[in-house]
Structures are given as C-alpha cells and as structure tokens.
Design a protein around this motif. Sequence first.
Motif, PDB file in Angstrom:
ATOM      1  N   ARG A 132      11.111   9.674  -7.580  1.00 14.56           N
ATOM      2  CA  ARG A 132      10.212   9.648  -6.444  1.00 14.56           C
ATOM      3  C   ARG A 132       8.790   9.763  -6.959  1.00 14.56           C
ATOM      4  NH1 ARG A 132       8.811  14.306  -4.611  1.00 14.56           N
ATOM      5  NH2 ARG A 132      10.829  15.252  -5.118  1.00 14.56           N
ATOM      6  N   GLY A 133       7.848   9.050  -6.319  1.00 14.87           N
ATOM      7  CA  GLY A 133       6.461   9.122  -6.749  1.00 14.87           C
ATOM      8  C   GLY A 133       5.533   8.521  -5.716  1.00 14.87           C
ATOM      9  N   LEU A 134       4.266   8.384  -6.085  1.00 17.42           N
ATOM     10  CA  LEU A 134       3.273   7.817  -5.172  1.00 17.42           C
ATOM     11  C   LEU A 134       3.337   6.297  -5.204  1.00 17.42           C
ATOM     12  CD1 LEU A 134       0.188  10.103  -5.908  1.00 17.42           C
ATOM     13  CD2 LEU A 134       1.769  10.235  -3.975  1.00 17.42           C
ATOM     14  N   ALA A 135       3.088   5.689  -4.058  1.00 16.70           N
ATOM     15  CA  ALA A 135       3.138   4.237  -3.941  1.00 16.70           C
ATOM     16  C   ALA A 135       1.967   3.598  -4.675  1.00 16.70           C
ATOM     17  CB  ALA A 135       3.126   3.830  -2.477  1.00 16.70           C
ATOM     18  N   SER A 136       2.246   2.481  -5.332  1.00 17.24           N
ATOM     19  CA  SER A 136       1.180   1.666  -5.915  1.00 17.24           C
ATOM     20  C   SER A 136       0.608   0.759  -4.837  1.00 17.24           C
ATOM     21  CB  SER A 136       1.738   0.819  -7.061  1.00 17.24           C
ATOM     22  OG  SER A 136       2.667  -0.137  -6.548  1.00 17.24           O
ATOM     23  N   ALA A 137      -0.458   0.033  -5.181  1.00 19.00           N
ATOM     24  CA  ALA A 137      -1.042  -0.913  -4.224  1.00 19.00           C
ATOM     25  C   ALA A 137      -0.013  -1.957  -3.811  1.00 19.00           C
ATOM     26  CB  ALA A 137      -2.269  -1.579  -4.839  1.00 19.00           C
ATOM     27  N   GLN A 138       0.803  -2.428  -4.759  1.00 15.63           N
ATOM     28  CA  GLN A 138       1.821  -3.418  -4.430  1.00 15.63           C
ATOM     29  C   GLN A 138       2.905  -2.825  -3.537  1.00 15.63           C
ATOM     30  OE1 GLN A 138       1.889  -6.517  -4.690  1.00 15.63           O
ATOM     31  NE2 GLN A 138       4.020  -6.972  -4.166  1.00 15.63           N
ATOM     32  N   ASP A 139       3.287  -1.568  -3.799  1.00 19.25           N
ATOM     33  CA  ASP A 139       4.273  -0.909  -2.937  1.00 19.25           C
ATOM     34  C   ASP A 139       3.767  -0.843  -1.501  1.00 19.25           C
ATOM     35  OD1 ASP A 139       5.903  -0.431  -5.138  1.00 19.25           O
ATOM     36  OD2 ASP A 139       5.074   1.564  -5.495  1.00 19.25           O
ATOM     37  N   GLU A 140       2.491  -0.452  -1.335  1.00 20.46           N
ATOM     38  CA  GLU A 140       1.930  -0.363   0.014  1.00 20.46           C
ATOM     39  C   GLU A 140       1.886  -1.734   0.672  1.00 20.46           C
ATOM     40  OE1 GLU A 140      -1.501   1.875   0.928  1.00 20.46           O
ATOM     41  OE2 GLU A 140      -1.093   3.453  -0.550  1.00 20.46           O
ATOM     42  N   ARG A 141       1.605  -2.756  -0.094  1.00 22.60           N
ATOM     43  CA  ARG A 141       1.584  -4.105   0.469  1.00 22.60           C
ATOM     44  C   ARG A 141       2.963  -4.493   0.999  1.00 22.60           C
ATOM     45  NH1 ARG A 141      -1.764  -8.623  -0.170  1.00 22.60           N
ATOM     46  NH2 ARG A 141      -0.719 -10.573   0.294  1.00 22.60           N
ATOM     47  N   ILE A 142       3.991  -4.163   0.224  1.00 21.26           N
ATOM     48  CA  ILE A 142       5.370  -4.453   0.660  1.00 21.26           C
ATOM     49  C   ILE A 142       5.669  -3.720   1.965  1.00 21.26           C
ATOM     50  CG2 ILE A 142       7.802  -4.069   0.100  1.00 21.26           C
ATOM     51  CD1 ILE A 142       7.009  -4.495  -2.861  1.00 21.26           C
ATOM     52  N   LEU A 143       5.274  -2.444   2.037  1.00 19.01           N
ATOM     53  CA  LEU A 143       5.531  -1.665   3.246  1.00 19.01           C
ATOM     54  C   LEU A 143       4.757  -2.210   4.432  1.00 19.01           C
ATOM     55  CD1 LEU A 143       5.472   1.936   1.717  1.00 19.01           C
ATOM     56  CD2 LEU A 143       7.482   0.644   2.453  1.00 19.01           C
ATOM     57  N   ASN A 144       3.502  -2.608   4.194  1.00 19.35           N
ATOM     58  CA  ASN A 144       2.702  -3.184   5.278  1.00 19.35           C
ATOM     59  C   ASN A 144       3.346  -4.447   5.827  1.00 19.35           C
ATOM     60  OD1 ASN A 144       0.711  -1.230   5.054  1.00 19.35           O
ATOM     61  ND2 ASN A 144      -0.467  -2.398   3.565  1.00 19.35           N
ATOM     62  N   GLU A 145       3.826  -5.313   4.933  1.00 23.81           N
ATOM     63  CA  GLU A 145       4.387  -6.590   5.360  1.00 23.81           C
ATOM     64  C   GLU A 145       5.750  -6.424   6.028  1.00 23.81           C
ATOM     65  OE1 GLU A 145       4.376  -8.851   1.776  1.00 23.81           O
ATOM     66  OE2 GLU A 145       2.259  -9.435   1.985  1.00 23.81           O
ATOM     67  N   ARG A 146       6.376  -5.261   5.799  1.00 20.86           N
ATOM     68  CA  ARG A 146       7.720  -5.055   6.335  1.00 20.86           C
ATOM     69  C   ARG A 146       7.705  -4.589   7.792  1.00 20.86           C
ATOM     70  NH1 ARG A 146      11.010  -1.310   2.683  1.00 20.86           N
ATOM     71  NH2 ARG A 146      10.976  -3.127   1.310  1.00 20.86           N
ATOM     72  N   ARG A 147       6.558  -4.258   8.321  1.00 18.41           N
ATOM     73  CA  ARG A 147       6.531  -3.772   9.706  1.00 18.41           C
ATOM     74  C   ARG A 147       7.161  -4.785  10.641  1.00 18.41           C
ATOM     75  NH1 ARG A 147       0.246  -2.298   9.415  1.00 18.41           N
ATOM     76  NH2 ARG A 147       0.376  -0.711   7.802  1.00 18.41           N
ATOM     77  N   ARG A 148       7.977  -4.287  11.512  1.00 21.02           N
ATOM     78  CA  ARG A 148       8.696  -5.183  12.418  1.00 21.02           C
ATOM     79  C   ARG A 148       7.835  -5.480  13.642  1.00 21.02           C
ATOM     80  NH1 ARG A 148      14.412  -2.481  13.310  1.00 21.02           N
ATOM     81  NH2 ARG A 148      13.076  -0.818  14.013  1.00 21.02           N
TER      82      ARG A 148
END
Length: 398
Positions: A132-148
Amino acid sequence: MTPYADLDLEAMLTDLESDRVERKESFKGKAPDTVREAVCAFANDLAGHGAPGVVFIGARDDGTPVGLNVSDEFLRQLADIKTDGNIAPPPTLLVEKRRLLGHQLAVITVWPCDTPPARCRGRVHVRWGPRRGLASAQDERILNERRRHRDRPFDVQPVPSATIDDLDRLRFEQEYLPSAVAADVLTSNERSLEQRLAATKMILSDVEPIPTVLGLLVVGKSPIDWLSGAYTQFLRVAGVDLADPVQDDAVIDGTVADQIRRLEDKLNAHNVQGVRFGDLVQESREVAYPLDALRQLTRNALMHRTYESTHSPVRVYWFDDRIEIHNPGGPFGSVTPENFGLPGVTDYRNPNLAEALRALGYVQRFGAGISIARRLLGERLRFEVQPGFVAAIVRAAR
C-alpha cells in the motif's frame, strides 16, 4: 452490498498473496492511521476488482488469530472511521464481529468508491498487490477516468454549457487546493492546473475540462448562472408569520462557502435578545439562540439540499418566536422520514460537496450536525420532513 460469508473470509484471511486484505493484530499505536489508509486504498480499488476489500483486526501477518476481545464499544470505534472526516468522500463500509478459525475478529469490509479518488487526510492511498502507498500522477489519472458517469452523484456531473473560465483559478489554487490536498503532496507533484482540477473533481477530466456541479459550487465565479437555485434567501420578519412586516431581507449567492459566511454574519447580527448593564462601563449581551446550533442546521441545509432540477433556494426565515430553515430535497438514500436525525443514520445526496466543505473546515465530522443541534436546543428543535423538502424549526427560548 452483500458481506462475505465466513468461509470466504477465512480463505481471504490466510491468503498471503491477496491484494484485498489487510491484517492488524490490534487497533493501538499507529494502527488507527494505517487502518484508515487501508480503508482509503480499498475504496479507491486501483486494481479494478470491483469487489470489497477487507481489514481484519485481531490477526497476525500470516493470518493467525491472536484472540482479540471484540467489544461493542470497539466496533463503534471502528465504525467512526466512516464519519470522522479523515476519509473523504465517506467510504461505504461494514464493521462486524465475526468468528473465524475459532476466534473473534473485527472485520471491516470496504466497497469500492463510485467517485474516486478517495483521500485520507488529503492523500490518495492505493494498493499494488500486497503493498500500500501513495498514488502517483498516473494512478490518479486512472482513478479519475474510472468514475462512472451514469451512477455519479449529481454534484460531480459535468455542466456542458460552462467552461473552465467560469472557475476562479486563484480561489482554487490559494483557498481550496491547500485545504484539500496535503502540503507535501502539493510540493512534490508537478501536475498541470487541469490535472489538479480533475483530481479534485472540479472538472470532468484534464482532456475534457468541463466544470462539474461541484466545481461551480466550490470555486465558480458565479454559480447561480448555471444552477439557478444555488442561493439562500434570508428574511427577518417582525412578527410570527409571512404576512407581517419584513425587517431585513437578503438574497445570498456565490459559492457555498460564500453563502455560509454571509448567512452566518446575518444570523450573528440578529441573534441578540437583550442587553444587560452591570455597571456604567460594561454591558452583557444575551443571545436568543445558540449560534453553533444555527450554524449546524444551516450548513446541513446547504450541504444536503438538492441542486438538481430546481429553482428553489435554501430559505431561512427568522420570526419573533422561531426560526425556520427550509431546504429543497427530502430524505435521501437510507434516510427516511421515520429515521431522520437518528444517531448513525446518514446518507449523502452530495457526497463530494460534503468532502469539499470538510476540507474547507465547515464540516468537522460527518453526520454530527443534527446531534449537535439537538444537544444545544433540546425540545426547541423539531423537523418537518416531506418527500420534497426538509424544514428545521427552532423555537425561541421562553
């Protein structure tokens, strides 16, 4: 939202390779912080499992139970993780006492968030495999794009006719962003303005920089231009009904934070019952209503009202014998007219707006506003709950 069966939990407890499991021997020392970070990571579901993650408390790293005594008070302490304001938006979780492998364990089941990223104290936590760790910029981008899009709450729906120029960049960068995101995260990342707006849900995405309802309500230059009911109407009536003379009136618009500040200035100015002179030098002013109770009720109204398909404002009517606070939108989700205001019963029509108000310091603890108001007002407070609106009615002290 069906919880796991005992056999499923026992298999997860002993599966050392699973990225959906966190184990803690107790809830002492640093454990409260790391458990919250684990809950945040499971809510973000970076791996895209679409299935709940589980935190076991009372088990060693290898899954062996330690024989923890799980009391009701301990379960209540764990349940506070949802509403203590450290994780925003509030996670969907279930806290249970389960008997697994012949021992008691506390089990926290965490469902993936519909509107990631979730943040714990301003930081986005994610999980890669067992780490477990802090999100990178790419991780946050993936999460942003995943919003339904279809299931997204109205407060993060895009407003197609608005543009990024309708958001106040200075306000976002100097007021909101430092409140919502940890200082060390802000210092270390090099994201563009559009990426930061997207990460905080103020726009749809950095490639589609369309303001969301949240963006307009929190950092919009003129929210009322896009959301016609996004204002508060204040009336001070010199009498006991609306036919009596109006002593003071105001249409209070702007961002939700602007409305809160200006409305509370009005409440404070009118909240004087009398003046006592103890001597020629000092005077003592008595208030008619406990101001903190009025703050909780008006902030709740602005946070929980519906902003969708309505021209109705929040209405605050101050009469000689009472104050009435009306907000459009009746009970939402798990809240019903029957259980409205009961301790622990809360749901969020605008979960992301609630997150923003917590970040800005207007909400300290999710779900506590009505309880605080009731403690301060007692029988002077009652609610009228209808399908289309909620009214809080506060009687003046006799």
